[in-house]
Write a protein that holds these residues in place. Sequence first.
Motif: not given
Length: 110
Positions: A18-25
């Motif tokens: 979830a943190a990785a997806k949020k960083a790539q948003a």
Amino acid sequence: MADGPEEHRLRALEERIAAAKKAQAPAPAKDEHYSLAQHAWRMVVELVAGLGIGFGIGYGLDSLFGTTPILLVLFTLLGFAAGVQTMIRSSNEIQAQRLKAERSAEDEGD
């Protein structure tokens, strides 16, 4: 199903995903909107500047030589053509920058 330690590891993994997806948003569209408006104003200013310069040169030469509307019309049309050419050059530059940014984003994603 999942015991205590494995369940804890699974939750930690889900949090990391979830943190990785949020960083790539992607960035908010609000910044892009202002960027597009700035590019649009730049093109309008380039077109008006071309028209104004052509009009000024034509008017000056007409008053100098005594030919009333001929050079004014001619240089105004030339100024319009120069303004359109500058707008096309600017749009190609903007498109090249956007494609370069997309390519770099794709490279970082791989």
